[in-house]
Design a protein around this motif. Sequence first.
Motif, PDB file in Angstrom:
ATOM      1  N   PRO A 218       0.815  -1.228   0.000  1.00 38.05           N
ATOM      2  CA  PRO A 218       0.000   0.000   0.000  1.00 38.05           C
ATOM      3  C   PRO A 218       0.848   1.278   0.000  1.00 38.05           C
ATOM      4  N   GLN A 219       1.934   1.293   0.756  1.00 37.06           N
ATOM      5  CA  GLN A 219       2.818   2.461   0.769  1.00 37.06           C
ATOM      6  C   GLN A 219       3.543   2.612  -0.569  1.00 37.06           C
ATOM      7  N   PHE A 220       3.964   1.475  -1.144  1.00 34.33           N
ATOM      8  CA  PHE A 220       4.632   1.526  -2.445  1.00 34.33           C
ATOM      9  C   PHE A 220       3.672   2.080  -3.499  1.00 34.33           C
ATOM     10  N   GLU A 221       2.440   1.582  -3.507  1.00 35.83           N
ATOM     11  CA  GLU A 221       1.451   2.047  -4.492  1.00 35.83           C
ATOM     12  C   GLU A 221       1.149   3.531  -4.327  1.00 35.83           C
ATOM     13  N   ALA A 222       1.104   4.015  -3.093  1.00 35.59           N
ATOM     14  CA  ALA A 222       0.868   5.444  -2.856  1.00 35.59           C
ATOM     15  C   ALA A 222       2.029   6.277  -3.396  1.00 35.59           C
ATOM     16  N   ALA A 223       3.247   5.835  -3.154  1.00 32.45           N
ATOM     17  CA  ALA A 223       4.417   6.548  -3.673  1.00 32.45           C
ATOM     18  C   ALA A 223       4.449   6.494  -5.193  1.00 32.45           C
ATOM     19  N   LEU A 224       4.126   5.339  -5.762  1.00 25.77           N
ATOM     20  CA  LEU A 224       4.079   5.182  -7.215  1.00 25.77           C
ATOM     21  C   LEU A 224       3.038   6.123  -7.822  1.00 25.77           C
TER      22      LEU A 224
ATOM     23  N   VAL B 169       6.154   9.143 -16.802  1.00 28.09           N
ATOM     24  CA  VAL B 169       7.414   8.654 -16.258  1.00 28.09           C
ATOM     25  C   VAL B 169       7.497   7.134 -16.379  1.00 28.09           C
ATOM     26  N   GLU B 170       8.678   6.624 -16.677  1.00 32.35           N
ATOM     27  CA  GLU B 170       8.927   5.182 -16.683  1.00 32.35           C
ATOM     28  C   GLU B 170       9.445   4.805 -15.298  1.00 32.35           C
ATOM     29  N   VAL B 171       8.758   3.903 -14.634  1.00 33.19           N
ATOM     30  CA  VAL B 171       9.150   3.497 -13.284  1.00 33.19           C
ATOM     31  C   VAL B 171       9.758   2.101 -13.344  1.00 33.19           C
ATOM     32  N   VAL B 172      10.969   2.009 -12.803  1.00 34.32           N
ATOM     33  CA  VAL B 172      11.679   0.738 -12.692  1.00 34.32           C
ATOM     34  C   VAL B 172      11.762   0.428 -11.204  1.00 34.32           C
ATOM     35  N   ALA B 173      11.397  -0.787 -10.824  1.00 31.79           N
ATOM     36  CA  ALA B 173      11.417  -1.158  -9.404  1.00 31.79           C
ATOM     37  C   ALA B 173      12.510  -2.181  -9.134  1.00 31.79           C
ATOM     38  N   LEU B 174      13.151  -2.043  -8.004  1.00 35.72           N
ATOM     39  CA  LEU B 174      14.095  -3.040  -7.496  1.00 35.72           C
ATOM     40  C   LEU B 174      13.387  -3.754  -6.364  1.00 35.72           C
ATOM     41  N   ALA B 175      13.179  -5.054  -6.527  1.00 33.73           N
ATOM     42  CA  ALA B 175      12.375  -5.779  -5.547  1.00 33.73           C
ATOM     43  C   ALA B 175      12.732  -7.257  -5.545  1.00 33.73           C
TER      44      ALA B 175
ATOM     45  N   ASP C 100       5.116  -9.920 -10.241  1.00 31.07           N
ATOM     46  CA  ASP C 100       3.784  -9.798 -10.845  1.00 31.07           C
ATOM     47  C   ASP C 100       2.956  -8.688 -10.196  1.00 31.07           C
ATOM     48  N   GLU C 101       3.064  -8.578  -8.895  1.00 32.22           N
ATOM     49  CA  GLU C 101       2.317  -7.558  -8.153  1.00 32.22           C
ATOM     50  C   GLU C 101       2.745  -6.140  -8.565  1.00 32.22           C
ATOM     51  N   LEU C 102       4.041  -5.942  -8.741  1.00 34.19           N
ATOM     52  CA  LEU C 102       4.545  -4.627  -9.126  1.00 34.19           C
ATOM     53  C   LEU C 102       4.181  -4.284 -10.567  1.00 34.19           C
ATOM     54  N   ARG C 103       4.258  -5.263 -11.456  1.00 34.89           N
ATOM     55  CA  ARG C 103       3.877  -5.025 -12.855  1.00 34.89           C
ATOM     56  C   ARG C 103       2.396  -4.662 -12.933  1.00 34.89           C
ATOM     57  N   ALA C 104       1.571  -5.338 -12.141  1.00 29.17           N
ATOM     58  CA  ALA C 104       0.136  -5.038 -12.128  1.00 29.17           C
ATOM     59  C   ALA C 104      -0.141  -3.631 -11.585  1.00 29.17           C
ATOM     60  N   ALA C 105       0.734  -3.146 -10.708  1.00 35.59           N
ATOM     61  CA  ALA C 105       0.563  -1.806 -10.128  1.00 35.59           C
ATOM     62  C   ALA C 105       0.977  -0.699 -11.099  1.00 35.59           C
TER      63      ALA C 105
END
Length: 101
Positions: free
Chosen positions: A28-34, A44-50, A56-61
């Motif tokens: 939830p905090q990551f999605e709010a920041a995103l 903006v192109e967002v690249v995540a380090l995780a 899958d969860e981050l790609r869906a977000a």
Amino acid sequence: MIIPAPADRVTDVPRWTRVLMFRSCRMPQFEAALARVQREHPGVEVVALAPTRFHDELRAAGVALVIEQHSARLGVASLGLRTVRRLRALRPDAVVIPTMD
């Protein structure tokens, strides 16, 4: 880099085109920041380090690319040279590290 609050936002700040975000908090905090990054920097192109399990969860977000971290700890020292080189090659305009409130 700290994203300023909307009231403190400077209007002549250049738009970010690529941002590296660490998955350093709960989703939830990551999605709010995103959402905030995407709202303040449209397109903006967002690249995540995780860790791999969040791919899958981050790609869906709405994250464009997930760089998978295979170590158990999140930190530059535990990333490994290959991953650090890959992150540097991205040349992001900003790095966002969301935190728990």
